[in-house]
Design a protein around this motif. Structure first.
Motif, PDB file in Angstrom:
ATOM      1  N   ALA A 190     -21.817 -19.606 -46.935  1.00  0.00           N
ATOM      2  CA  ALA A 190     -21.506 -18.414 -46.132  1.00  0.00           C
ATOM      3  C   ALA A 190     -22.755 -17.792 -45.524  1.00  0.00           C
ATOM      4  CB  ALA A 190     -20.774 -17.398 -47.002  1.00  0.00           C
ATOM      5  N   SER A 191     -23.518 -18.593 -44.798  1.00  0.00           N
ATOM      6  CA  SER A 191     -24.767 -18.095 -44.224  1.00  0.00           C
ATOM      7  C   SER A 191     -24.545 -17.140 -43.061  1.00  0.00           C
ATOM      8  CB  SER A 191     -25.641 -19.268 -43.776  1.00  0.00           C
ATOM      9  OG  SER A 191     -24.892 -20.295 -43.190  1.00  0.00           O
ATOM     10  N   HIS A 192     -23.307 -16.993 -42.598  1.00  0.00           N
ATOM     11  CA  HIS A 192     -23.036 -16.068 -41.502  1.00  0.00           C
ATOM     12  C   HIS A 192     -23.098 -14.606 -41.941  1.00  0.00           C
ATOM     13  CE1 HIS A 192     -19.294 -16.923 -43.541  1.00  0.00           C
ATOM     14  NE2 HIS A 192     -18.674 -15.935 -42.933  1.00  0.00           N
ATOM     15  N   PHE A 193     -23.057 -14.347 -43.262  1.00  0.00           N
ATOM     16  CA  PHE A 193     -23.216 -12.966 -43.711  1.00  0.00           C
ATOM     17  C   PHE A 193     -24.009 -12.832 -45.009  1.00  0.00           C
ATOM     18  CE2 PHE A 193     -19.522 -14.221 -46.153  1.00  0.00           C
ATOM     19  CZ  PHE A 193     -19.632 -13.514 -47.338  1.00  0.00           C
ATOM     20  N   MET A 221     -21.194 -27.748 -44.730  1.00  0.00           N
ATOM     21  CA  MET A 221     -20.885 -26.863 -43.624  1.00  0.00           C
ATOM     22  C   MET A 221     -21.646 -25.556 -43.834  1.00  0.00           C
ATOM     23  SD  MET A 221     -17.238 -25.032 -42.914  1.00  0.00           S
ATOM     24  CE  MET A 221     -16.316 -26.496 -42.475  1.00  0.00           C
ATOM     25  N   ALA A 222     -22.196 -24.985 -42.757  1.00  0.00           N
ATOM     26  CA  ALA A 222     -22.869 -23.690 -42.850  1.00  0.00           C
ATOM     27  C   ALA A 222     -22.278 -22.743 -41.823  1.00  0.00           C
ATOM     28  CB  ALA A 222     -24.371 -23.847 -42.626  1.00  0.00           C
ATOM     29  N   GLY A 223     -22.149 -21.478 -42.205  1.00  0.00           N
ATOM     30  CA  GLY A 223     -21.602 -20.466 -41.317  1.00  0.00           C
ATOM     31  C   GLY A 223     -22.660 -19.891 -40.391  1.00  0.00           C
ATOM     32  N   ALA A 224     -22.251 -19.565 -39.177  1.00  0.00           N
ATOM     33  CA  ALA A 224     -23.140 -18.924 -38.207  1.00  0.00           C
ATOM     34  C   ALA A 224     -22.309 -18.050 -37.281  1.00  0.00           C
ATOM     35  CB  ALA A 224     -23.903 -19.970 -37.396  1.00  0.00           C
ATOM     36  N   ASN A 225     -22.918 -16.967 -36.819  1.00  0.00           N
ATOM     37  CA  ASN A 225     -22.277 -16.103 -35.831  1.00  0.00           C
ATOM     38  C   ASN A 225     -22.820 -16.481 -34.453  1.00  0.00           C
ATOM     39  OD1 ASN A 225     -21.099 -14.386 -37.975  1.00  0.00           O
ATOM     40  ND2 ASN A 225     -23.236 -13.817 -38.318  1.00  0.00           N
ATOM     41  N   VAL A 226     -21.936 -16.690 -33.508  1.00  0.00           N
ATOM     42  CA  VAL A 226     -22.363 -17.100 -32.175  1.00  0.00           C
ATOM     43  C   VAL A 226     -21.691 -16.212 -31.130  1.00  0.00           C
ATOM     44  CG1 VAL A 226     -22.512 -18.972 -30.495  1.00  0.00           C
ATOM     45  CG2 VAL A 226     -22.698 -19.481 -32.944  1.00  0.00           C
ATOM     46  N   ARG A 275     -31.366  -3.957 -42.931  1.00  0.00           N
ATOM     47  CA  ARG A 275     -30.407  -4.573 -43.839  1.00  0.00           C
ATOM     48  C   ARG A 275     -29.422  -5.449 -43.062  1.00  0.00           C
ATOM     49  NH1 ARG A 275     -26.499  -1.452 -48.228  1.00  0.00           N
ATOM     50  NH2 ARG A 275     -25.485  -3.335 -49.047  1.00  0.00           N
ATOM     51  N   LEU A 276     -28.930  -4.939 -41.941  1.00  0.00           N
ATOM     52  CA  LEU A 276     -27.988  -5.737 -41.154  1.00  0.00           C
ATOM     53  C   LEU A 276     -28.664  -6.944 -40.519  1.00  0.00           C
ATOM     54  CD1 LEU A 276     -25.896  -3.445 -41.565  1.00  0.00           C
ATOM     55  CD2 LEU A 276     -25.204  -3.846 -39.194  1.00  0.00           C
ATOM     56  N   ASP A 277     -29.896  -6.760 -40.062  1.00  0.00           N
ATOM     57  CA  ASP A 277     -30.618  -7.899 -39.478  1.00  0.00           C
ATOM     58  C   ASP A 277     -30.770  -9.020 -40.501  1.00  0.00           C
ATOM     59  OD1 ASP A 277     -30.842  -6.648 -37.059  1.00  0.00           O
ATOM     60  OD2 ASP A 277     -32.926  -6.016 -37.323  1.00  0.00           O
ATOM     61  N   ALA A 278     -30.980  -8.643 -41.769  1.00  0.00           N
ATOM     62  CA  ALA A 278     -31.119  -9.651 -42.822  1.00  0.00           C
ATOM     63  C   ALA A 278     -29.779 -10.330 -43.104  1.00  0.00           C
ATOM     64  CB  ALA A 278     -31.664  -9.011 -44.092  1.00  0.00           C
ATOM     65  N   MET A 279     -28.708  -9.545 -43.183  1.00  0.00           N
ATOM     66  CA  MET A 279     -27.382 -10.102 -43.455  1.00  0.00           C
ATOM     67  C   MET A 279     -26.927 -11.034 -42.338  1.00  0.00           C
ATOM     68  SD  MET A 279     -25.358  -6.708 -44.823  1.00  0.00           S
ATOM     69  CE  MET A 279     -23.765  -7.533 -44.892  1.00  0.00           C
ATOM     70  N   LEU A 280     -27.213 -10.644 -41.109  1.00  0.00           N
ATOM     71  CA  LEU A 280     -26.740 -11.390 -39.939  1.00  0.00           C
ATOM     72  C   LEU A 280     -27.851 -12.238 -39.335  1.00  0.00           C
ATOM     73  CD1 LEU A 280     -24.610  -8.538 -38.301  1.00  0.00           C
ATOM     74  CD2 LEU A 280     -23.849 -10.343 -39.866  1.00  0.00           C
ATOM     75  N   ARG A 281     -28.708 -12.745 -40.205  1.00  0.00           N
ATOM     76  CA  ARG A 281     -29.880 -13.509 -39.771  1.00  0.00           C
ATOM     77  C   ARG A 281     -29.503 -14.709 -38.918  1.00  0.00           C
ATOM     78  NH1 ARG A 281     -32.557 -15.426 -44.899  1.00  0.00           N
ATOM     79  NH2 ARG A 281     -32.428 -13.165 -45.198  1.00  0.00           N
ATOM     80  N   TYR A 282     -28.427 -15.374 -39.298  1.00  0.00           N
ATOM     81  CA  TYR A 282     -28.022 -16.567 -38.562  1.00  0.00           C
ATOM     82  C   TYR A 282     -26.944 -16.207 -37.538  1.00  0.00           C
ATOM     83  CZ  TYR A 282     -30.869 -18.853 -42.021  1.00  0.00           C
ATOM     84  OH  TYR A 282     -31.933 -19.220 -42.806  1.00  0.00           O
ATOM     85  N   SER A 283     -27.342 -15.336 -36.634  1.00  0.00           N
ATOM     86  CA  SER A 283     -26.511 -14.946 -35.497  1.00  0.00           C
ATOM     87  C   SER A 283     -27.229 -15.400 -34.236  1.00  0.00           C
ATOM     88  CB  SER A 283     -26.299 -13.428 -35.471  1.00  0.00           C
ATOM     89  OG  SER A 283     -25.602 -12.989 -36.614  1.00  0.00           O
ATOM     90  N   PHE A 284     -26.536 -16.170 -33.430  1.00  0.00           N
ATOM     91  CA  PHE A 284     -27.128 -16.758 -32.237  1.00  0.00           C
ATOM     92  C   PHE A 284     -26.484 -16.087 -31.031  1.00  0.00           C
ATOM     93  CE2 PHE A 284     -27.190 -19.737 -35.743  1.00  0.00           C
ATOM     94  CZ  PHE A 284     -28.547 -20.022 -35.825  1.00  0.00           C
TER      95      PHE A 284
END
Length: 342
Positions: A190-193, A221-226, A275-284
């Motif tokens: 769950a790397s998206h959050f 599989m890894a999660g990411a926000n796009v 804190r949010l930047d760290a949680m949502l680190r893998y946001s493209f």
């Protein structure tokens, strides 16, 4: 061929209820999204299980998946995931055995150890905090219900027995990685959050993997926000809806998904942005030209077989446009990777 086009691409949706809409609207929008994802060549469409959250309409996950499956024909549908501490393994075997009976060869069952809700809601679900401690045994009990019944077996999953619905272990820590490796199951992080343990968990999973009847080698599989739009500025604006949602989670004030705003600068309290930047680190986030090299690097760094995308976008048309642009980046009109048949 770039490494972007070598990995499978899937979507995790929450049937998000946006401000001014209903749960029915959210589920119909989710089905419309799944229909388009199928046309664009995505591998899977998963729904999450959360309870007592105003913005999420997929709490009855198996029921919601039936609605999605009935409106599609080829894309895999599944749970990302069922929070097993909330349920009896037998009931989940029956529910997903029913889905597999109706939509054969298309059903995935992702399993999580977290409750996906708060303690009081757990009590309302008639579960208790100790349920998480039996997660490994519950996974194996569920797995057994999907095997052919033994002669004289007193308790059977009907539908379910003999269907061998593919199981996945979901997690954001070493615990899930080690369990997935031990059982020889595919692993979704769950790397998206919750990105902090991503690389450590992937290393542990690959190092400890034991082949099984379901899977002969590790599959990750890894999660990411796009969020993709024509310009970086517009993509960043779309992203603010998700940022507002997570800000509400941090503050303990969850609500419906809000429209995007031009800037969040006046909203932050001390420490919240970090804190949010760290949680949502893998946001493209950005134009296709901005997003592509960042996704390339993520795939290279992690070596994942599949990316599960989560994009909480307020406007349905903008959401569809973002996923279509991502499909073009991944060249999904070509045949799906063979490894994606997990």
């Amino acid at each position: 061929m770039s490494n972007v086009s070598k990995v499978a691409l899937s979507v995790l949706d929450h049937a998000t209820i946006v401000e001014g809409s209903t749960a029915g609207d959210a589920l119909r929008s989710a089905r419309e999204l799944a229909q388009n994802l199928e046309r664009w060549g995505y591998q899977r469409f998963w729904l999450s299980e959360h309870h007592n959250m105003r913005a999420i309409a997929s709490a009855a996950t198996s029921v919601s998946l039936g609605f999605i499956a009935e409106g599609t024909s080829t894309i895999r549908i599944g749970a990302g995931g069922v929070m097993l501490p909330n349920h009896s393994p037998l009931v989940i075997a029956e529910q997903f055995g029913t889905l597999e009976s109706l939509y054969p060869g298309r059903v995935d069952l992702g399993l999580g150890r977290a409750p996906g809700t708060d303690p009081r809601t757990m009590m309302a679900l008639r579960r208790d905090h100790s349920a998480a401690s039996t997660f490994p045994a519950d996974v194996q009990e569920l797995q057994a219900f999907f095997e052919p019944a033994e002669p004289g077996q007193p308790v059977r999953a009907v539908p379910g027995e003999g269907l061998r619905v593919p199981l996945w272990i979901l997690g954001s820590s070493l615990f899930g990685a080690q369990l997935a490796a031990q059982l020889g199951l595919p692993y979704a992080f769950a790397s998206h959050f919750a990105p902090d343990a991503l690389y450590e968990a992937l290393k542990a999973y690959r190092a400890g993997f034991r082949p099984s009847e379901q899977l002969d080698k590790p599959y990750v599989m890894a999660g990411a926000n796009v969020f993709i739009a024509d310009t970086d500025a517009e993509a960043k604006r779309l992203f603010t809806s998700m940022q507002q949602a997570f800000l509400g989670t941090v503050r303990g004030a969850r609500g419906l998904l809000q429209p995007p705003v031009d800037s969040l600068d006046t909203m932050w309290r001390p420490g919240e942005k970090e804190r949010l930047d760290a949680m949502l680190r893998y946001s493209f986030v950005g134009s296709p030209e901005t997003v592509r090299p960042k996704l390339e690097q993520f795939i290279t760094d992690t070596g994942v077989d599949e990316i599960m995308v989560s994009s909480m976008i307020y406007d349905q048309e903008a959401r569809l446009d973002s996923y279509e642009a991502l499909a073009e980046l991944f060249e999904l009109t070509a045949s799906a990777p063979e490894s994606a048949t997990v």
